[in-house]
Design a protein around this motif. Sequence first.
Motif, short mmCIF file in Angstrom:
data_model
loop_
_atom_site.label_atom_id
_atom_site.label_comp_id
_atom_site.label_asym_id
_atom_site.label_seq_id
_atom_site.Cartn_x
_atom_site.Cartn_y
_atom_site.Cartn_z
N HIS A 78 0.86 -1.19 0.00
CA HIS A 78 0.00 0.00 0.00
C HIS A 78 0.89 1.24 0.00
O HIS A 78 1.95 1.26 0.65
CB HIS A 78 -0.89 -0.02 1.25
CG HIS A 78 -1.94 1.03 1.25
ND1 HIS A 78 -1.70 2.31 1.72
CD2 HIS A 78 -3.22 1.02 0.81
CE1 HIS A 78 -2.81 3.02 1.60
NE2 HIS A 78 -3.74 2.28 1.04
N GLY B 106 1.98 -3.63 10.84
CA GLY B 106 0.91 -2.75 10.40
C GLY B 106 -0.36 -2.98 11.19
O GLY B 106 -0.36 -3.70 12.20
N TRP B 107 -1.45 -2.41 10.67
CA TRP B 107 -2.72 -2.48 11.41
C TRP B 107 -3.88 -3.02 10.60
O TRP B 107 -4.95 -3.33 11.13
CB TRP B 107 -3.09 -1.09 11.94
CG TRP B 107 -3.08 -0.04 10.88
CD1 TRP B 107 -2.02 0.75 10.51
CD2 TRP B 107 -4.17 0.33 10.00
NE1 TRP B 107 -2.37 1.58 9.47
CE2 TRP B 107 -3.69 1.35 9.14
CE3 TRP B 107 -5.48 -0.10 9.85
CZ2 TRP B 107 -4.46 1.94 8.15
CZ3 TRP B 107 -6.27 0.49 8.87
CH2 TRP B 107 -5.78 1.51 8.05
N GLY B 108 -3.71 -3.15 9.30
CA GLY B 108 -4.88 -3.57 8.51
C GLY B 108 -4.53 -4.44 7.32
O GLY B 108 -3.35 -4.76 7.07
N GLU B 109 -5.61 -4.79 6.62
CA GLU B 109 -5.48 -5.71 5.47
C GLU B 109 -5.65 -4.91 4.18
O GLU B 109 -6.51 -4.04 4.08
CB GLU B 109 -6.57 -6.79 5.58
CG GLU B 109 -6.46 -7.60 6.86
CD GLU B 109 -7.63 -8.55 7.06
OE1 GLU B 109 -8.79 -8.18 6.74
OE2 GLU B 109 -7.39 -9.69 7.50
N SER C 116 0.88 3.85 1.48
CA SER C 116 1.15 4.54 2.76
C SER C 116 2.38 3.97 3.46
O SER C 116 2.89 4.56 4.41
CB SER C 116 -0.08 4.43 3.68
OG SER C 116 -0.34 3.07 3.95
N PHE C 117 2.89 2.85 2.96
CA PHE C 117 4.13 2.31 3.52
C PHE C 117 5.32 3.10 3.00
O PHE C 117 5.31 3.51 1.83
CB PHE C 117 4.31 0.84 3.14
CG PHE C 117 3.55 -0.12 4.00
CD1 PHE C 117 2.20 -0.39 3.75
CD2 PHE C 117 4.15 -0.76 5.07
CE1 PHE C 117 1.49 -1.26 4.54
CE2 PHE C 117 3.46 -1.65 5.87
CZ PHE C 117 2.13 -1.89 5.60
O1 LIG Z 1 -6.13 -1.63 6.35
C1 LIG Z 1 -6.30 -1.07 5.29
N1 LIG Z 1 -5.35 -0.43 4.60
C2 LIG Z 1 -4.06 -0.26 5.09
C3 LIG Z 1 -3.10 0.43 4.44
C4 LIG Z 1 -1.87 0.44 5.11
C5 LIG Z 1 -1.93 -0.24 6.30
C6 LIG Z 1 -0.88 -0.49 7.29
O2 LIG Z 1 -0.96 -1.48 8.00
N2 LIG Z 1 0.15 0.34 7.40
C7 LIG Z 1 0.62 1.50 6.67
C8 LIG Z 1 1.95 1.28 7.35
C9 LIG Z 1 2.64 2.43 7.92
N3 LIG Z 1 3.56 2.33 8.84
C10 LIG Z 1 4.09 3.54 9.15
C11 LIG Z 1 3.56 4.58 8.47
S1 LIG Z 1 2.41 3.98 7.44
C12 LIG Z 1 1.29 0.29 8.27
S2 LIG Z 1 -3.48 -0.92 6.54
C13 LIG Z 1 -7.66 -1.12 4.63
C14 LIG Z 1 -8.55 -0.01 5.15
C15 LIG Z 1 -9.84 -0.67 5.50
C16 LIG Z 1 -9.66 -2.13 5.31
N4 LIG Z 1 -8.27 -2.35 4.93
#
Ligand SMILES: O=C(Nc1ccc(C(=O)N2CC(c3nccs3)C2)s1)[C@@H]1CCCN1
Length: 132
Positions: free
Chosen positions: A56, A75-78, A58-59
């Motif tokens: 994604h 991370g936190w999501g899927e 945002s990484f």
């Molecule tokens: O979860 C979801 N999208 C996600 C995108 C990125 C995710 C993530 O886990 N991370 C970005 C990364 C970072 N680390 C540091 C700064 S950014 C850790 S999760 C979608 C939203 C609803 C259902 N699924």
Amino acid sequence: MSEKTQVVKRIAYGNIAFFMGKQAEEGKTHKWTCYVRSVHNEDISYYIKKVIFNLHQSFPNPRREKFPFEISETGWGEFEINIKIYFQDASEKPIDLYHNLRLFSADPQVNLNPKRPVVAEFYDELVFNSPK
Ligand SMILES: O=C(Nc1ccc(C(=O)N2CC(c3nccs3)C2)s1)[C@@H]1CCCN1
């Protein structure tokens, strides 16, 4: 008629994920590894030159070229990971796989237990015609 030889290589791709416990840093609730491997535990680098995992956006540095062919992150999501596979045989076109990263189980007991992984694994067959 010249004989066509075919070589079939079976690969597995997917992820394993672990909940990092209630004390985990915000936004880093899970650690996960996304991978490409041989179904038969062969060295797939004999025929796979490189694998790029497109995370994604945002990484940080979301385009990850890795050897061995796996990427570990927190991370936190899927989300969907594009896996681009390039072959040693330059005449073979690269292929794209798409894997929906899985962190959560249907079983709430698994989701709260840092020792119980969630695994999501899929299989594909790579067919090489008349390899050199
Ligand atoms: O979860 C979801 N999208 C996600 C995108 C990125 C995710 C993530 O886990 N991370 C970005 C990364 C970072 N680390 C540091 C700064 S950014 C850790 S999760 C979608 C939203 C609803 C259902 N699924």
